[in-house]
Design a protein around this motif. Structure first.
Motif, PDB file in Angstrom:
ATOM      1  N   LEU A 113       0.977  -1.109  -0.047  1.00 13.96           N
ATOM      2  CA  LEU A 113       0.153   0.056   0.072  1.00 13.96           C
ATOM      3  C   LEU A 113       0.754   1.294   0.036  1.00 13.96           C
ATOM      4  O   LEU A 113       0.576   2.283  -0.828  1.00 13.96           O
ATOM      5  CB  LEU A 113      -0.908  -0.027   1.292  1.00 13.96           C
ATOM      6  CG  LEU A 113      -1.722   1.249   1.421  1.00 13.96           C
ATOM      7  CD1 LEU A 113      -2.787   1.085   0.139  1.00 13.96           C
ATOM      8  CD2 LEU A 113      -2.554   1.109   2.494  1.00 13.96           C
ATOM      9  N   ALA A 114       1.842   1.146   0.806  1.00 12.98           N
ATOM     10  CA  ALA A 114       2.968   2.315   0.918  1.00 12.98           C
ATOM     11  C   ALA A 114       3.539   2.509  -0.706  1.00 12.98           C
ATOM     12  O   ALA A 114       3.746   3.560  -1.036  1.00 12.98           O
ATOM     13  CB  ALA A 114       3.787   2.214   1.902  1.00 12.98           C
ATOM     14  N   ALA A 115       3.912   1.469  -1.152  1.00 16.39           N
ATOM     15  CA  ALA A 115       4.701   1.641  -2.505  1.00 16.39           C
ATOM     16  C   ALA A 115       3.718   2.098  -3.565  1.00 16.39           C
ATOM     17  O   ALA A 115       4.143   2.852  -4.294  1.00 16.39           O
ATOM     18  CB  ALA A 115       5.110   0.249  -2.950  1.00 16.39           C
ATOM     19  N   ILE A 116       2.545   1.722  -3.381  1.00 19.03           N
ATOM     20  CA  ILE A 116       1.411   2.267  -4.510  1.00 19.03           C
ATOM     21  C   ILE A 116       1.279   3.807  -4.205  1.00 19.03           C
ATOM     22  O   ILE A 116       1.197   4.461  -5.191  1.00 19.03           O
ATOM     23  CB  ILE A 116       0.186   1.421  -4.379  1.00 19.03           C
ATOM     24  CG1 ILE A 116       0.325  -0.017  -4.748  1.00 19.03           C
ATOM     25  CG2 ILE A 116      -0.952   2.140  -5.069  1.00 19.03           C
ATOM     26  CD1 ILE A 116      -0.768  -0.914  -4.620  1.00 19.03           C
ATOM     27  N   ALA A 117       1.283   4.218  -2.886  1.00 19.12           N
ATOM     28  CA  ALA A 117       0.897   5.424  -2.547  1.00 19.12           C
ATOM     29  C   ALA A 117       2.079   6.352  -3.107  1.00 19.12           C
ATOM     30  O   ALA A 117       2.113   7.407  -3.695  1.00 19.12           O
ATOM     31  CB  ALA A 117       0.749   5.703  -1.106  1.00 19.12           C
TER      32      ALA A 117
END
Length: 78
Positions: free
Chosen positions: A8-12
């Motif tokens: 999720l952090a990588a996508i953000a």
């Protein structure tokens, strides 16, 4: 339910970087089409005239921004 926080952090981060990149490319395109003479050029250009380099910069920036948007749409659809 389990949330993969790393993904999720990588996508953000990627979404934020892509957004900033598109905005910067469009801003550079507007700057290239602005027609104002560059600082330090002595103001030798007539107001409202565009240089060929500025127009080429604007075209390349808008093309790159369009390709980024199309690639994002491709990733969503595919």
């Amino acid at each position: 339910m389990h949330v993969d926080w790393a993904t999720l952090a990588a996508i953000a981060v990627v979404a934020a970087a892509a957004s900033v990149t598109v905005v910067l490319l469009v801003a550079f395109a507007v700057l290239g089409l602005s027609g104002s003479p560059a600082r330090g050029s002595g103001g030798d250009g007539a107001p409202g005239t565009r240089s060929a380099a500025g127009t080429a910069l604007a075209a390349l920036c808008l093309l790159a921004a369009g390709l980024l948007v199309c690639y994002g749409l491709y990733l969503i659809v595919a």
